[in-house]
Motif scaffolding. Structure first.
Motif, PDB file in Angstrom:
ATOM      1  N   ASN A 210      12.713  79.467 -19.107  1.00 51.39           N
ATOM      2  CA  ASN A 210      13.216  78.175 -19.327  1.00 51.39           C
ATOM      3  C   ASN A 210      12.572  77.569 -17.976  1.00 51.39           C
ATOM      4  OD1 ASN A 210      14.442  78.013 -16.650  1.00 51.39           O
ATOM      5  ND2 ASN A 210      16.515  79.125 -17.834  1.00 51.39           N
ATOM      6  N   GLY A 211      11.521  77.408 -17.496  1.00 55.60           N
ATOM      7  CA  GLY A 211      10.508  76.623 -16.313  1.00 55.60           C
ATOM      8  C   GLY A 211      11.661  76.415 -14.775  1.00 55.60           C
ATOM      9  N   GLU A 212      12.578  76.439 -14.809  1.00 57.14           N
ATOM     10  CA  GLU A 212      13.527  76.429 -13.374  1.00 57.14           C
ATOM     11  C   GLU A 212      12.735  76.724 -12.682  1.00 57.14           C
ATOM     12  OE1 GLU A 212      16.520  74.576 -13.135  1.00 57.14           O
ATOM     13  OE2 GLU A 212      17.202  73.945 -14.814  1.00 57.14           O
ATOM     14  N   LEU A 213      13.074  76.096 -11.251  1.00 54.62           N
ATOM     15  CA  LEU A 213      11.906  76.662 -10.442  1.00 54.62           C
ATOM     16  C   LEU A 213      13.842  76.878  -9.381  1.00 54.62           C
ATOM     17  CD1 LEU A 213      10.877  72.257  -8.774  1.00 54.62           C
ATOM     18  CD2 LEU A 213       9.545  74.839  -9.905  1.00 54.62           C
ATOM     19  N   LEU A 214      13.282  78.219  -8.879  1.00 50.50           N
ATOM     20  CA  LEU A 214      13.893  78.867  -8.327  1.00 50.50           C
ATOM     21  C   LEU A 214      13.954  79.164  -6.882  1.00 50.50           C
ATOM     22  CD1 LEU A 214      13.303  82.140 -10.833  1.00 50.50           C
ATOM     23  CD2 LEU A 214      15.110  80.730 -10.508  1.00 50.50           C
TER      24      LEU A 214
ATOM     25  N   THR B 234      -5.503  79.985  -1.820  1.00 49.48           N
ATOM     26  CA  THR B 234      -5.171  80.010  -2.904  1.00 49.48           C
ATOM     27  C   THR B 234      -3.560  79.518  -3.300  1.00 49.48           C
ATOM     28  OG1 THR B 234      -6.761  82.145  -2.790  1.00 49.48           O
ATOM     29  CG2 THR B 234      -5.173  82.454  -4.652  1.00 49.48           C
ATOM     30  N   LYS B 235      -3.786  79.281  -4.643  1.00 45.37           N
ATOM     31  CA  LYS B 235      -2.640  78.467  -5.275  1.00 45.37           C
ATOM     32  C   LYS B 235      -2.789  79.485  -6.364  1.00 45.37           C
ATOM     33  CE  LYS B 235      -0.855  74.212  -7.593  1.00 45.37           C
ATOM     34  NZ  LYS B 235      -0.024  75.206  -8.361  1.00 45.37           N
ATOM     35  N   GLN B 236      -1.042  79.908  -6.398  1.00 48.43           N
ATOM     36  CA  GLN B 236      -0.529  81.264  -7.116  1.00 48.43           C
ATOM     37  C   GLN B 236       1.160  81.323  -6.974  1.00 48.43           C
ATOM     38  OE1 GLN B 236      -2.188  83.585  -8.523  1.00 48.43           O
ATOM     39  NE2 GLN B 236      -0.577  83.343 -10.030  1.00 48.43           N
ATOM     40  N   ASP B 237       1.171  80.204  -8.944  1.00 49.46           N
ATOM     41  CA  ASP B 237       2.613  80.034  -9.422  1.00 49.46           C
ATOM     42  C   ASP B 237       2.907  81.244  -9.591  1.00 49.46           C
ATOM     43  OD1 ASP B 237       1.931  77.465  -8.303  1.00 49.46           O
ATOM     44  OD2 ASP B 237       1.904  76.826 -10.707  1.00 49.46           O
ATOM     45  N   LEU B 238       4.591  81.613  -9.198  1.00 47.92           N
ATOM     46  CA  LEU B 238       4.987  82.827  -9.775  1.00 47.92           C
ATOM     47  C   LEU B 238       6.165  82.518 -11.209  1.00 47.92           C
ATOM     48  CD1 LEU B 238       5.724  84.226  -6.310  1.00 47.92           C
ATOM     49  CD2 LEU B 238       3.417  84.700  -8.104  1.00 47.92           C
ATOM     50  N   LEU B 239       5.838  83.542 -11.843  1.00 47.97           N
ATOM     51  CA  LEU B 239       7.035  83.652 -13.062  1.00 47.97           C
ATOM     52  C   LEU B 239       7.933  84.952 -12.898  1.00 47.97           C
ATOM     53  CD1 LEU B 239       4.991  82.166 -15.852  1.00 47.97           C
ATOM     54  CD2 LEU B 239       6.379  80.799 -14.776  1.00 47.97           C
TER      55      LEU B 239
ATOM     56  N   ASP C  35      17.660  71.246 -13.479  1.00 52.28           N
ATOM     57  CA  ASP C  35      16.475  70.623 -14.232  1.00 52.28           C
ATOM     58  C   ASP C  35      16.185  70.606 -15.226  1.00 52.28           C
ATOM     59  OD1 ASP C  35      15.537  70.757 -10.924  1.00 52.28           O
ATOM     60  OD2 ASP C  35      14.436  72.522 -11.037  1.00 52.28           O
ATOM     61  N   GLY C  36      17.151  71.540 -16.200  1.00 53.12           N
ATOM     62  CA  GLY C  36      16.344  71.303 -17.590  1.00 53.12           C
ATOM     63  C   GLY C  36      15.682  72.640 -18.001  1.00 53.12           C
ATOM     64  N   ASN C  37      15.612  72.968 -18.770  1.00 52.03           N
ATOM     65  CA  ASN C  37      14.390  73.839 -19.741  1.00 52.03           C
ATOM     66  C   ASN C  37      13.486  72.775 -20.036  1.00 52.03           C
ATOM     67  OD1 ASN C  37      13.213  75.979 -21.403  1.00 52.03           O
ATOM     68  ND2 ASN C  37      15.110  76.582 -21.799  1.00 52.03           N
ATOM     69  N   ASN C  38      12.147  72.982 -19.792  1.00 48.30           N
ATOM     70  CA  ASN C  38      10.915  72.431 -19.936  1.00 48.30           C
ATOM     71  C   ASN C  38       9.628  73.318 -20.643  1.00 48.30           C
ATOM     72  OD1 ASN C  38       9.235  74.318 -18.860  1.00 48.30           O
ATOM     73  ND2 ASN C  38       9.011  73.133 -17.557  1.00 48.30           N
TER      74      ASN C  38
END
Length: 778
Positions: free
Chosen positions: A38-42, A96-101, A240-243
């Motif tokens: 859902n894209g929510e920041l954790l 380095t920028k590394q987003d994590l899912l 935050d709401g599902n994006n």
């Protein structure tokens, strides 16, 4: 302009320092951690380096993390309860920028509830590694499985099952922490202060769990970014709401229903959530001729939207609106409510520096009126805040996580003002004050086995003009000070140091210790144990000094069976200055003409105790047992012959047993048992008759006890197999299964069977309260 300049200068200094110290050796790996679904920041996700397990960080309150690593190839291990652990390969040649899912998965999401306890740490051995003491995180997802009054899952009812946190009474959402009064708890919703967190006189809290993402309670040893209260911080954050996709969920219960809608505004870039709740007992009243003109309901509405400006900047706007309405025809009306709004700007300034700027509004007000035989009486009051916060998080290498910033709050407090035909009208002038603070806090991994969290908060509280301030000595008027509007009056300055440390003895156990000083400049005057909407807030003034608390605590933690069982013990001692209580015979009922400060006395307090909690965190059967042994006392000149006496919130013993059993994927069962010593109260010791009126006579303050309180609740949850789009569940429960008539209040009245004596009359609220709730999500 000064604030912007300060932010720019501070950011530049931090960037330069971090560049000089670390760029020669290491490079940064940073980014945000999100829920893949859902894209929510954790919040609070553990990111560990497989090649060096000693290197790990925790994502901050906005999902941001940062590591410092030499050039090379690494495997990041990412873990968080309720999600599948996974490894992310990263090649480090430069910053380095590394987003994590993180992915829960459909089947894992269903089964994760079996392996989690409702109150859990960030990871299974977090209690052994974190320096933070007296902190618990509440799993919003699993609150629904616990039995609660009227079937409404509730964060505030759940935290009252933890050691050191005591309920203020039957069905009441108010609580006290380590000897602190109800007003000594800082309750935040998306950073905004909530001054009255209860509905229907405390039977519900203001927090609709459908709208919440995270909640944590800190018992006294809070980091330096928190301030303004003596006893605890309850920090609640909204979703935050599902994006990625639109979702609808809600529930239909016996006396209330709720509905939430969330989804993307612009897919994967912005999102929203709207969540509402309302009781409908008033609809049943309208069906009867005798009660059709009565009102009895509350509503609340949570709103939030966010927009990702670019990969480094995001804006949030959130709000809460809630109101209670009670009325008996044209004779009685009472309504009260909270309004909060938060505008936030998150900015990743560099790979090591994160900024959050917030503009916050908070408002609590009440109106009360009574009409009888053409006579009317009204009472109203309000507290309003405008708050500016600037917070930075600086990941200064793998051993330091530094938070620093400032806060400025403009308070407007309108004291209780009376009007009507039955009394003279006494409008009261608003009182203005300005509260400021700067802070710095460092979470420091000093050695392989030693972690230290230390910081300093400097608070300033200034009385502002616009009213006359009386000066009292032992309740006797000694002078007055008039301040013109806009003038700066007396300013109180307090330094608030704090430190906690954790030393890991071995793989299975650790010891902790800590000290913290907290100050408080807003005070709630209450003459009831459970709290009423008409309790009055006042600010520090020329007579009322800032409350101060110094707390020391020590703890021991041990885990068993591969961290699936956990035992935590803490002892604490808290010394308090400038505590407030009413003097004997205080005139507080409807006497708003007199300055309420004339009815107050001041002194010191102390609280000490032992807290134990044992948890089972995995398997089909999960839960915990918590126990608190404590003492809370006050010593105020002019009360109880100037000797120590029990505080009203004093309870010697407090026990909670909580269990959840997952029979199969469809059925789960839960139960809880609570026991506590009765609150300290003052009962009459005799009576006399004057002018044909019976007058009760009292002796020592709070020398008596209400009867002991205990009850058991049971609940069953049925979750049939749903399809990919729709899922429903049924919750069945009974509150107070064995029908214990717990005392809500005890009144003393003339005894008609024995004239000249009086009798005690107990009022009880609930015996058996069944609930049935249907929850749905699609």
């Amino acid at each position: 302009m000064q604030i912007i300049s300060l932010k720019t200068a501070t950011s530049a200094t931090a960037i330069c320092f971090s560049t000089v110290v670390f760029a020669q050796q290491n490079h940064s790996v940073s980014g945000t951690v999100k829920d893949k679904k859902n894209g929510e920041l954790l919040i609070g996700v553990t990111v560990k380096v497989a090649e060096d397990p000693g290197i790990s960080v925790i994502s901050n309150d906005y999902g941001f993390y940062s590591l410092s690593l030499p050039k090379g190839n690494y495997h990041l291990i990412i873990s968080n309860p309720g999600f599948k652990d996974f490894q992310q390969t990263v090649s480090v040649e430069d910053d380095t920028k590394q987003d994590l899912l993180l992915d829960a998965g459909e089947s894992e999401d269903r089964m994760a509830t079996i392996d989690e306890v409702v109150v859990s740490g960030i990871k299974k051995d977090r209690n052994l590694t974190s320096a933070q003491m007296g902190t618990e995180t509440v799993s919003i997802k699993n609150i629904e499985k616990l039995p609660v009054l009227f079937g409404e899952r509730d964060v505030m009812k759940t935290i009252q099952l933890l050691p050191g946190i005591k309920s203020n009474g039957e069905g009441n959402s108010g609580f006290s922490v380590r000897g602190g009064a109800t007003d000594q708890n800082l309750i935040l919703l998306d950073e905004a202060t909530v001054y009255n967190a209860s509905h229907l006189l405390g039977f519900f809290s203001t927090f609709n769990s459908d709208a919440l993402k995270d909640a944590s309670i800190i018992k006294g040893n809070s980091p330096a970014q928190y301030g303004g209260r003596l006893s605890s911080v309850l920090d609640v954050k909204m979703k935050d709401g599902n994006n990625k996709a639109y979702n609808v969920n809600g529930g239909i219960g016996i006396i209330s229903s709720r509905l939430s809608v969330e989804g993307p505004i612009q897919k994967e870039k912005s999102s929203f959530i709207v969540s509402g709740r309302r009781t409908y007992a008033d609809l049943f009243l309208k069906a009867t001729d005798d009660f059709k003109d009565n009102k009895l309901y509350f509503y609340d509405l949570n709103l939030k939207a966010n927009y990702q400006v670019n990969e480094n900047n995001r804006l949030y706007l959130s709000g809460y609106f809630g109101r209670d309405v009670l009325g008996l025809g044209d004779t009685f009306a009472s309504n009260w409510g909270n309004t909060t709004a938060t505008l936030r700007w998150n900015s990743i300034i560099s790979s090591k520096l994160f900024s959050n700027t917030s503009l916050i509004y908070s408002n609590y007000n009440y109106d009360f009126s009574v009409s009888s035989n053409k006579n009317t009486f009204g009472l109203s009051s309000k507290i309003e805040d405008w708050n500016l916060k600037q917070d930075f998080t600086w990941f200064a290498g793998n051993k330091h996580s530094v938070k620093f910033g400032l806060q400025s709050v403009y308070h407007i407090i309108t004291p209780s003002s009376a009007s009507g035909t039955s009394v003279s009208s006494y409008p009261r002038n608003p009182r203005y004050s300005w509260e400021n603070a700067v802070y710095i806090n460092d979470d420091f991994k000093a050695a392989e086995k030693l972690t230290i969290n230390y910081g300093l908060r400097l608070s300033l509280f200034s009385v502002l003009g616009g009213d006359t301030y009386n000066l009292y000595e032992q309740g006797v008027l000694a002078g007055s000070e008039f301040l013109e509007k806009g003038k700066l009056g007396k300013t109180y300055v307090n330094a608030e140091p704090r430190i906690t440390a954790n030393y890991r003895l071995n793989e299975f156990s650790s010891i902790k210790g800590g000290y913290a000083r907290n100050t408080q400049n807003l005070h709630l005057l209450s003459n009831s144990g459970s709290g009423n909407p008409t309790d009055q807030w006042i600010g520090t003034s020329y007579t009322v000094k800032p409350e101060i608390a110094d707390q020391i605590s020590f703890g021991y933690s041990r885990n068993f069976n591969n961290n699936n069982y956990e035992l935590n013990a803490e002892v604490y001692y808290k010394s308090m200055q400038n505590q407030i209580d009413y003097k004997n015979g205080a005139q507080i009922a409807f006497d708003t003409a007199a300055d309420v400060e004339s009815e107050l006395l001041f002194g010191k307090g102390r609280a000490y105790g032992l807290e134990l909690i044992a948890k089972k965190k995995s398997g089909k059967l999960t839960g915990w047992i918590s126990y608190t042994l404590s003492k809370t006392e006050r010593k105020i000149d002019g009360i109880n012959d100037d000797q120590w006496y029990n505080a009203r919130i004093d309870k010697t013993h407090d026990l909670a047993v909580v269990a959840t059993y997952q029979l199969n994927p469809k059925w789960s069962f839960s139960g809880l048992f609570v026991y506590s010593t009765g609150n300290a109260v003052t009962f009459p010791t005799g009576k006399y008759v004057l002018n044909e009126q019976s007058i009760l006579q009292y002796s020592s303050r709070n020398a008596d006890r209400m009867p002991a309180y205990h009850r058991m609740d049971l609940n069953a949850t049925y979750e049939p197999q749903g399809n990919s789009r729709f899922r429903g569940s049924w919750s069945f429960g009974v509150y107070n299964i064995y029908g214990r008539e717990n005392a809500y209040s005890i009144a003393f009245k003339d005894n008609p069977d024995n004239p000249g004596t009086f009798r005690a009359v107990q009022t009880s609220l609930f015996r058996w309260v069944p609930n049935i709730t249907y929850n749905f999500k699609f």
